[in-house]
Design a protein around this motif. Structure first.
Motif, PDB file in Angstrom:
ATOM      1  N   TRP A  41     -11.226  23.665  15.583  1.00  0.00           N
ATOM      2  CA  TRP A  41     -10.325  24.420  14.843  1.00  0.00           C
ATOM      3  C   TRP A  41      -9.527  25.564  15.471  1.00  0.00           C
ATOM      4  O   TRP A  41      -8.693  25.859  15.135  1.00  0.00           O
ATOM      5  N   ALA A  42     -10.225  26.053  16.434  1.00  0.00           N
ATOM      6  CA  ALA A  42      -9.987  27.034  17.417  1.00  0.00           C
ATOM      7  C   ALA A  42      -8.855  26.416  18.199  1.00  0.00           C
ATOM      8  O   ALA A  42      -7.860  26.857  18.473  1.00  0.00           O
ATOM      9  N   VAL A  43      -9.263  25.171  18.719  1.00  0.00           N
ATOM     10  CA  VAL A  43      -7.823  24.114  19.564  1.00  0.00           C
ATOM     11  C   VAL A  43      -6.793  24.096  18.511  1.00  0.00           C
ATOM     12  O   VAL A  43      -5.811  24.266  18.999  1.00  0.00           O
ATOM     13  N   LEU A 138     -15.256  18.194  25.775  1.00  0.00           N
ATOM     14  CA  LEU A 138     -16.847  18.289  25.272  1.00  0.00           C
ATOM     15  C   LEU A 138     -16.996  17.740  23.925  1.00  0.00           C
ATOM     16  O   LEU A 138     -18.096  17.259  23.674  1.00  0.00           O
ATOM     17  N   ALA A 139     -15.953  17.738  22.986  1.00  0.00           N
ATOM     18  CA  ALA A 139     -16.127  16.937  21.632  1.00  0.00           C
ATOM     19  C   ALA A 139     -16.433  15.406  21.988  1.00  0.00           C
ATOM     20  O   ALA A 139     -17.252  14.793  21.022  1.00  0.00           O
ATOM     21  N   LEU A 140     -15.528  14.695  22.920  1.00  0.00           N
ATOM     22  CA  LEU A 140     -15.705  13.315  23.378  1.00  0.00           C
ATOM     23  C   LEU A 140     -17.244  13.105  23.671  1.00  0.00           C
ATOM     24  O   LEU A 140     -17.717  12.180  23.421  1.00  0.00           O
ATOM     25  N   LEU A 141     -17.624  14.154  24.546  1.00  0.00           N
ATOM     26  CA  LEU A 141     -18.948  13.776  25.173  1.00  0.00           C
ATOM     27  C   LEU A 141     -19.895  13.740  23.980  1.00  0.00           C
ATOM     28  O   LEU A 141     -21.084  12.972  24.168  1.00  0.00           O
ATOM     29  N   PHE A 142     -20.025  14.771  23.114  1.00  0.00           N
ATOM     30  CA  PHE A 142     -20.731  14.992  22.082  1.00  0.00           C
ATOM     31  C   PHE A 142     -20.811  13.986  20.893  1.00  0.00           C
ATOM     32  O   PHE A 142     -21.659  13.355  20.466  1.00  0.00           O
ATOM     33  N   MET A 181       2.048  14.187  21.034  1.00  0.00           N
ATOM     34  CA  MET A 181       0.748  14.778  21.407  1.00  0.00           C
ATOM     35  C   MET A 181       0.124  15.820  20.469  1.00  0.00           C
ATOM     36  O   MET A 181      -1.088  15.652  20.296  1.00  0.00           O
ATOM     37  N   TYR A 182       0.973  16.588  19.979  1.00  0.00           N
ATOM     38  CA  TYR A 182       0.527  17.767  19.081  1.00  0.00           C
ATOM     39  C   TYR A 182      -0.202  17.102  17.928  1.00  0.00           C
ATOM     40  O   TYR A 182      -1.260  17.195  17.308  1.00  0.00           O
ATOM     41  N   THR A 183       0.563  16.031  17.330  1.00  0.00           N
ATOM     42  CA  THR A 183       0.029  15.214  15.963  1.00  0.00           C
ATOM     43  C   THR A 183      -1.403  14.562  16.519  1.00  0.00           C
ATOM     44  O   THR A 183      -2.371  14.435  15.687  1.00  0.00           O
ATOM     45  N   PHE A 188      -7.198  14.072  15.907  1.00  0.00           N
ATOM     46  CA  PHE A 188      -8.386  13.906  17.002  1.00  0.00           C
ATOM     47  C   PHE A 188      -9.289  15.136  16.363  1.00  0.00           C
ATOM     48  O   PHE A 188     -10.528  14.773  15.948  1.00  0.00           O
ATOM     49  N   ALA A 189      -8.809  16.517  16.427  1.00  0.00           N
ATOM     50  CA  ALA A 189      -9.393  17.704  16.033  1.00  0.00           C
ATOM     51  C   ALA A 189     -10.185  17.415  14.658  1.00  0.00           C
ATOM     52  O   ALA A 189     -11.347  17.791  14.529  1.00  0.00           O
ATOM     53  N   VAL A 190      -9.401  17.033  13.576  1.00  0.00           N
ATOM     54  CA  VAL A 190      -9.933  17.257  12.114  1.00  0.00           C
ATOM     55  C   VAL A 190     -10.990  15.911  12.252  1.00  0.00           C
ATOM     56  O   VAL A 190     -12.073  16.215  11.609  1.00  0.00           O
ATOM     57  N   ALA A 191     -10.854  14.783  12.731  1.00  0.00           N
ATOM     58  CA  ALA A 191     -11.438  13.615  12.594  1.00  0.00           C
ATOM     59  C   ALA A 191     -12.975  13.966  13.349  1.00  0.00           C
ATOM     60  O   ALA A 191     -14.016  13.660  12.652  1.00  0.00           O
ATOM     61  N   THR A 192     -12.997  14.188  14.462  1.00  0.00           N
ATOM     62  CA  THR A 192     -14.143  14.513  15.200  1.00  0.00           C
ATOM     63  C   THR A 192     -14.845  15.825  14.764  1.00  0.00           C
ATOM     64  O   THR A 192     -16.234  15.552  14.834  1.00  0.00           O
TER      65      THR A 192
END
Length: 201
Positions: A41-43, A138-142, A181-183, A188-192
């Protein structure tokens, strides 16, 4: 001083810093998945504040100057400090984690200092990989963490972030994100974030 925050873009930047603080707390409290979920969410805030700033008409020059500085501090927190803390936590403060965290923080400070002084290239590209890539990676790795043995996961994270530290201070050119890209980043951020949070709740 606080009156400079009464600006849509600066308010969003401040919210991003608050999410970074929450993420740091969760990392230190031993909840790495939740920490990364909050960091995403900071991203989002970091991407949104620039869009809002660009669309704010007749924005006061002093407010814009304050916002630029505030954004830089937000970037170093979520893009370097937070990944370093998470690496140290999951690595149980190993020597490798010390090396990785030093590399991340040093590269992050150098990268942001360069950008603050020289900005983008003539064609609008970034020099070096922006810090905003760190948390999504980092989120992808997690996300794939359940597929890996714990020891392997730790080594993979350290290796990836050592490479990222080098990429931050490299001369590689990275195009500025476009609307698509922003979309994609937002989705990605919300779903992940939701996926990682669901694992811990």
């Amino acid at each position: 001083m606080l009156r400079y925050l009464v600006d849509p873009a600066n308010t969003i930047t401040t919210c991003g810093i608050i999410f970074s603080a929450l993420s740091l707390y969760l990392a230190l409290a031993g909840f790495p998945d939740l920490s990364v979920a909050a960091a995403l969410w900071a991203v989002l805030a970091d991407h949104l504040d620039g869009v809002v700033a660009a669309r704010t008409k007749d924005r006061d020059a002093d407010i814009a100057k304050m916002g630029k500085s505030l954004d830089g501090f937000g970037d170093i927190i979520y893009g370097a400090v937070l990944p370093a803390v998470i690496v140290i936590q999951i690595s149980e403060a190993s020597l490798v984690a010390l090396i990785t965290s030093v590399a991340i923080l040093a590269a992050g400070a150098i990268r942001l200092s360069y950008f603050a002084n020289f900005g983008k290239t003539a064609d609008g590209s970034f020099v070096g990989v922006p810090l905003s890539y760190d948390v999504p990676i980092l989120a992808l790795l997690f996300l794939v963490r359940p597929l890996l043995p714990d020891n392997t996961f730790v080594w993979v994270v350290n290796a990836v972030f050592l490479l990222l530290a080098l990429a931050h201070v490299s001369s590689v050119r990275i195009p500025s994100p476009n609307a698509a890209m922003y979309t994609a980043i937002s989705i990605f951020a919300v779903a992940t974030s939701a996926t990682l949070a669901s694992r811990s709740l």
